[in-house]
Design a protein around this motif. Structure first.
Motif, PDB file in Angstrom:
ATOM      1  N   GLU A   1      35.879  46.142  33.257  1.00 37.65           N
ATOM      2  CA  GLU A   1      34.566  46.189  32.588  1.00 37.65           C
ATOM      3  C   GLU A   1      34.719  46.177  31.065  1.00 37.65           C
ATOM      4  O   GLU A   1      33.948  45.553  30.355  1.00 37.65           O
ATOM      5  CB  GLU A   1      33.805  47.463  32.994  1.00 37.65           C
ATOM      6  CG  GLU A   1      33.208  47.321  34.372  1.00 37.65           C
ATOM      7  CD  GLU A   1      32.621  48.622  34.873  1.00 37.65           C
ATOM      8  OE1 GLU A   1      32.276  49.496  34.046  1.00 37.65           O
ATOM      9  OE2 GLU A   1      32.518  48.760  36.111  1.00 37.65           O
ATOM     10  N   ARG A   2      35.734  46.857  30.592  1.00 33.71           N
ATOM     11  CA  ARG A   2      35.931  46.926  29.142  1.00 33.71           C
ATOM     12  C   ARG A   2      36.580  45.663  28.588  1.00 33.71           C
ATOM     13  O   ARG A   2      36.216  45.184  27.513  1.00 33.71           O
ATOM     14  CB  ARG A   2      36.870  48.072  28.813  1.00 33.71           C
ATOM     15  CG  ARG A   2      36.248  49.402  28.935  1.00 33.71           C
ATOM     16  CD  ARG A   2      37.139  50.348  28.180  1.00 33.71           C
ATOM     17  NE  ARG A   2      36.654  51.700  28.282  1.00 33.71           N
ATOM     18  CZ  ARG A   2      37.194  52.701  27.619  1.00 33.71           C
ATOM     19  NH1 ARG A   2      38.228  52.479  26.833  1.00 33.71           N
ATOM     20  NH2 ARG A   2      36.720  53.905  27.731  1.00 33.71           N
ATOM     21  N   ALA A   3      37.585  45.159  29.314  1.00 33.44           N
ATOM     22  CA  ALA A   3      38.396  44.061  28.754  1.00 33.44           C
ATOM     23  C   ALA A   3      37.902  42.694  29.191  1.00 33.44           C
ATOM     24  O   ALA A   3      38.351  41.680  28.658  1.00 33.44           O
ATOM     25  CB  ALA A   3      39.859  44.253  29.157  1.00 33.44           C
ATOM     26  N   GLY A   4      37.016  42.655  30.187  1.00 32.50           N
ATOM     27  CA  GLY A   4      36.404  41.383  30.560  1.00 32.50           C
ATOM     28  C   GLY A   4      37.174  40.570  31.582  1.00 32.50           C
ATOM     29  O   GLY A   4      36.811  39.438  31.885  1.00 32.50           O
ATOM     30  N   PHE A   5      38.229  41.132  32.167  1.00 36.43           N
ATOM     31  CA  PHE A   5      38.905  40.372  33.230  1.00 36.43           C
ATOM     32  C   PHE A   5      38.221  40.641  34.566  1.00 36.43           C
ATOM     33  O   PHE A   5      37.313  41.480  34.658  1.00 36.43           O
ATOM     34  CB  PHE A   5      40.418  40.668  33.266  1.00 36.43           C
ATOM     35  CG  PHE A   5      40.802  42.111  33.531  1.00 36.43           C
ATOM     36  CD1 PHE A   5      40.955  42.582  34.827  1.00 36.43           C
ATOM     37  CD2 PHE A   5      41.028  42.996  32.469  1.00 36.43           C
ATOM     38  CE1 PHE A   5      41.331  43.898  35.071  1.00 36.43           C
ATOM     39  CE2 PHE A   5      41.402  44.312  32.704  1.00 36.43           C
ATOM     40  CZ  PHE A   5      41.548  44.767  34.006  1.00 36.43           C
TER      41      PHE A   5
ATOM     42  N   ASP B   1      41.063  36.024  33.096  1.00 44.69           N
ATOM     43  CA  ASP B   1      42.201  36.534  33.882  1.00 44.69           C
ATOM     44  C   ASP B   1      41.683  37.254  35.119  1.00 44.69           C
ATOM     45  O   ASP B   1      40.585  37.803  35.116  1.00 44.69           O
ATOM     46  CB  ASP B   1      43.017  37.546  33.066  1.00 44.69           C
ATOM     47  CG  ASP B   1      43.643  36.923  31.835  1.00 44.69           C
ATOM     48  OD1 ASP B   1      43.935  35.707  31.871  1.00 44.69           O
ATOM     49  OD2 ASP B   1      43.836  37.655  30.845  1.00 44.69           O
ATOM     50  N   GLU B   2      42.544  37.285  36.136  1.00 43.35           N
ATOM     51  CA  GLU B   2      42.123  37.898  37.395  1.00 43.35           C
ATOM     52  C   GLU B   2      43.232  38.814  37.928  1.00 43.35           C
ATOM     53  O   GLU B   2      44.418  38.497  37.826  1.00 43.35           O
ATOM     54  CB  GLU B   2      41.856  36.772  38.398  1.00 43.35           C
ATOM     55  CG  GLU B   2      41.502  37.242  39.778  1.00 43.35           C
ATOM     56  CD  GLU B   2      41.370  36.077  40.755  1.00 43.35           C
ATOM     57  OE1 GLU B   2      40.230  35.647  40.987  1.00 43.35           O
ATOM     58  OE2 GLU B   2      42.400  35.612  41.286  1.00 43.35           O
ATOM     59  N   VAL B   3      42.808  39.933  38.515  1.00 47.94           N
ATOM     60  CA  VAL B   3      43.718  40.847  39.220  1.00 47.94           C
ATOM     61  C   VAL B   3      43.305  40.825  40.685  1.00 47.94           C
ATOM     62  O   VAL B   3      42.117  40.927  40.996  1.00 47.94           O
ATOM     63  CB  VAL B   3      43.588  42.288  38.659  1.00 47.94           C
ATOM     64  CG1 VAL B   3      44.484  43.255  39.439  1.00 47.94           C
ATOM     65  CG2 VAL B   3      43.924  42.325  37.173  1.00 47.94           C
ATOM     66  N   VAL B   4      44.282  40.680  41.585  1.00 52.65           N
ATOM     67  CA  VAL B   4      43.962  40.565  43.013  1.00 52.65           C
ATOM     68  C   VAL B   4      44.671  41.648  43.812  1.00 52.65           C
ATOM     69  O   VAL B   4      45.844  41.946  43.567  1.00 52.65           O
ATOM     70  CB  VAL B   4      44.397  39.176  43.556  1.00 52.65           C
ATOM     71  CG1 VAL B   4      44.267  39.106  45.071  1.00 52.65           C
ATOM     72  CG2 VAL B   4      43.578  38.064  42.913  1.00 52.65           C
ATOM     73  N   PHE B   5      43.934  42.252  44.733  1.00 58.28           N
ATOM     74  CA  PHE B   5      44.566  43.132  45.735  1.00 58.28           C
ATOM     75  C   PHE B   5      43.727  43.126  47.001  1.00 58.28           C
ATOM     76  O   PHE B   5      42.568  42.693  46.988  1.00 58.28           O
ATOM     77  CB  PHE B   5      44.792  44.554  45.207  1.00 58.28           C
ATOM     78  CG  PHE B   5      43.648  45.174  44.472  1.00 58.28           C
ATOM     79  CD1 PHE B   5      42.593  45.765  45.167  1.00 58.28           C
ATOM     80  CD2 PHE B   5      43.629  45.203  43.084  1.00 58.28           C
ATOM     81  CE1 PHE B   5      41.542  46.373  44.488  1.00 58.28           C
ATOM     82  CE2 PHE B   5      42.581  45.810  42.391  1.00 58.28           C
ATOM     83  CZ  PHE B   5      41.534  46.392  43.093  1.00 58.28           C
TER      84      PHE B   5
ATOM     85  N   TRP C   1      41.967  49.320  37.657  1.00 53.19           N
ATOM     86  CA  TRP C   1      41.735  47.900  37.330  1.00 53.19           C
ATOM     87  C   TRP C   1      40.237  47.649  37.196  1.00 53.19           C
ATOM     88  O   TRP C   1      39.784  46.938  36.293  1.00 53.19           O
ATOM     89  CB  TRP C   1      42.320  46.986  38.405  1.00 53.19           C
ATOM     90  CG  TRP C   1      43.798  47.149  38.606  1.00 53.19           C
ATOM     91  CD1 TRP C   1      44.433  47.759  39.643  1.00 53.19           C
ATOM     92  CD2 TRP C   1      44.845  46.692  37.716  1.00 53.19           C
ATOM     93  NE1 TRP C   1      45.799  47.720  39.471  1.00 53.19           N
ATOM     94  CE2 TRP C   1      46.076  47.069  38.302  1.00 53.19           C
ATOM     95  CE3 TRP C   1      44.861  46.009  36.497  1.00 53.19           C
ATOM     96  CZ2 TRP C   1      47.306  46.774  37.707  1.00 53.19           C
ATOM     97  CZ3 TRP C   1      46.087  45.716  35.905  1.00 53.19           C
ATOM     98  CH2 TRP C   1      47.287  46.102  36.509  1.00 53.19           C
ATOM     99  N   GLU C   2      39.481  48.258  38.137  1.00 49.38           N
ATOM    100  CA  GLU C   2      38.026  48.058  38.087  1.00 49.38           C
ATOM    101  C   GLU C   2      37.469  48.640  36.782  1.00 49.38           C
ATOM    102  O   GLU C   2      36.635  48.030  36.115  1.00 49.38           O
ATOM    103  CB  GLU C   2      37.377  48.678  39.334  1.00 49.38           C
ATOM    104  CG  GLU C   2      37.548  47.767  40.547  1.00 49.38           C
ATOM    105  CD  GLU C   2      37.667  48.483  41.896  1.00 49.38           C
ATOM    106  OE1 GLU C   2      37.551  49.719  41.940  1.00 49.38           O
ATOM    107  OE2 GLU C   2      37.908  47.778  42.902  1.00 49.38           O
ATOM    108  N   HIS C   3      37.942  49.799  36.421  1.00 44.86           N
ATOM    109  CA  HIS C   3      37.486  50.456  35.194  1.00 44.86           C
ATOM    110  C   HIS C   3      37.785  49.590  33.965  1.00 44.86           C
ATOM    111  O   HIS C   3      36.914  49.320  33.142  1.00 44.86           O
ATOM    112  CB  HIS C   3      38.189  51.812  35.066  1.00 44.86           C
ATOM    113  CG  HIS C   3      37.943  52.504  33.772  1.00 44.86           C
ATOM    114  ND1 HIS C   3      36.806  53.237  33.545  1.00 44.86           N
ATOM    115  CD2 HIS C   3      38.675  52.575  32.631  1.00 44.86           C
ATOM    116  CE1 HIS C   3      36.846  53.735  32.318  1.00 44.86           C
ATOM    117  NE2 HIS C   3      37.969  53.339  31.740  1.00 44.86           N
TER     118      HIS C   3
END
Ligand SMILES: Cc1ncc(COP(=O)(O)O)c(C=O)c1O
Length: 428
Positions: free
Chosen positions: A166-170, A145-149, A161-163
């Motif tokens: 790292e934990r959830a792997g997206f 999955d990806e988050v974009v901004f 989101w960055e934090h």
């Protein structure tokens, strides 16, 4: 009844779940008369001067930094002070005894009216950052999955989101925004920056309604519709710089989540947030903090606002801030903001050495503008303006190198004219 007996009666009645006399109204009655002074009328120079007198801002400074930290009108300060005092007359009653439950729901309804959303979609949180943290931690994102901004996204809506990536792997993809082209951008151009960035793996698209550097107004509907059509599941909007300044119309906009900080443009006490969630997300999002309140609020948006004791006096005073904003009038405020944008734009256009770094079009801009210097770096000028003339604003050293001017509805034409003179002198 003696006041001691009245007090005892109220406590006993409240714990027995009985209706009690409304001590809140009694305490606030004198204050409810205040908002009529905070009108904007036609927004004439005289009317704005009168409105300006309703704020505590120090006359020795020129405050054009409402995008950083807003300020409350006297009516809101007095209501907040009265609520704090009232709370201390019987802390348990007001904080845990249910006395401020109805006022809190009224505040939620007021926020809902302002934001164009149903009350059940709005949590009263603590700030914008909290809303975004809840999203980043509570969505079921994972590898693939990806988050974009864009680079214009504020840290408060980015770092979380960055934090969690790292934990959830997206993955988080931060894309450039054409900052240099901003002065000539139309709403469609702003939308295209985001929509062109969407890929099949993009599940979340994040953007500010109005960004905090150059004041680009992002067209909610265009972006939300385009993003959903391209397969984005969650369109999450940072409303820190828009709620209270420009119309939001959240339900019609199609966005899925929206977080804001009412101390800025709603002129509410500091330490309050608003958090809108579309129905599907209200059910799906896992609350970040869990405690006994959560079970009680299961299935409602209040799962995202209550996690232990909080300052309910400030929440109550948010209602007064909303009353004042109502009295000012959404259209009148919008006109005032637009006229200040135009005044600054004209002045910069007429002054050699200054350059306009924000959208020129009002429908792509806001009461938050960036002004650069052809021959100087903005932070150096900003420091001197503060030191020598008490001008409070925000400076950016890059992308763009500019001073950010963010007047609120009560900033007078006189103040803007002084500011323009100072900028012209610095540019020369
Ligand atoms: C666009 C934007 N988003 C988020 C924030 C963070 O707000 P808060 O510290 O109230 O969470 C700010 C603060 O200035 C902002 O300008």
């Amino acid at each position: 009844m003696s006041s001691r007996r009245q007090f005892l009666h109220r406590v006993v009645a409240a714990s027995a779940g009985l209706a009690v006399a409304d001590p809140l109204r009694a305490a606030f009655d004198p204050l409810l008369r205040i908002p009529h002074r905070t009108t904007l009328g036609t927004g004439s120079t005289e009317e704005v001067r009168r409105l300006r007198a309703e704020y505590f801002l120090d006359d020795a400074i020129l405050y054009v930094n409402h995008a950083s930290i807003g300020t409350v009108p006297r009516a809101v300060h007095e209501a907040h002070a009265a609520a704090l005092r009232l709370c201390e007359t019987n802390p348990w009653l007001y904080m845990w005894g249910g006395e401020w439950e109805a006022p809190r729901e009224e505040v939620r309804e007021g926020l809902a009216r302002l934001l164009g959303a149903p009350a059940e979609a709005i949590a009263i949180t603590h700030n914008t950052t909290e809303g975004f943290n809840q999203l980043a931690a509570g969505l079921d994102l994972g590898p693939g999955d990806e988050v974009v901004f864009t680079e214009l996204n504020h840290a408060g809506a980015s770092v979380c989101w960055e934090h969690w990536s790292e934990r959830a792997g997206f993955t988080v993809r931060r894309i450039p925004f054409p900052v240099e082209a901003a002065p000539d951008m139309a709403p469609e151009d702003v939308a295209a920056v985001h929509l062109d960035a969407v890929r099949p793996e993009t599940r979340v698209l994040v953007f500010p309604h109005v960004d905090n550097r150059i004041g680009v107004r992002h067209p909610l509907r265009l972006i939300a519709d385009g993003a959903h059509a391209r397969g984005v599941e969650v369109v999450a909007v940072d409303g820190a710089q828009s709620a209270g300044m420009i119309p939001c119309d959240l339900d019609a906009s199609g966005v899925d989540a929206f977080a804001g900080s009412p101390h800025k443009w709603i002129q509410a006490p500091k330490g309050l947030g608003l958090f809108y969630l579309r129905e599907e997300l209200r059910e799906r999002l896992r609350p970040t903090w869990v405690t006994w309140g959560q079970a009680q609020w299961d299935g409602t948006v209040r799962r995202f606002e209550d996690y232990g004791t909080r300052n309910l006096a400030a929440v109550v005073a948010l209602g007064d801030a909303l009353d004042v904003q109502d009295a000012l009038g959404g259209d009148a405020k919008l006109q005032r903001y637009r006229s200040m944008h135009a005044r600054l734009l004209d002045a910069v256009g007429a002054t050699a050495g200054l350059s306009w770094r924000s959208p020129r079009r009002w429908d792509a801009g806001a009461s938050l503008v960036a002004i650069g210097f052809d021959a100087h770096s903005a932070p150096a000028v900003g420091s001197e303006l503060l030191r020598e003339y008490g001008v409070v604003l925000r400076s950016f050293g890059a992308r763009p190198d500019a001073l950010r001017i963010s007047p609120n509805v009560a900033t007078t034409d006189d103040e803007l004219d002084v500011l323009i003179e100072l900028l012209a002198a610095a540019a020369g």
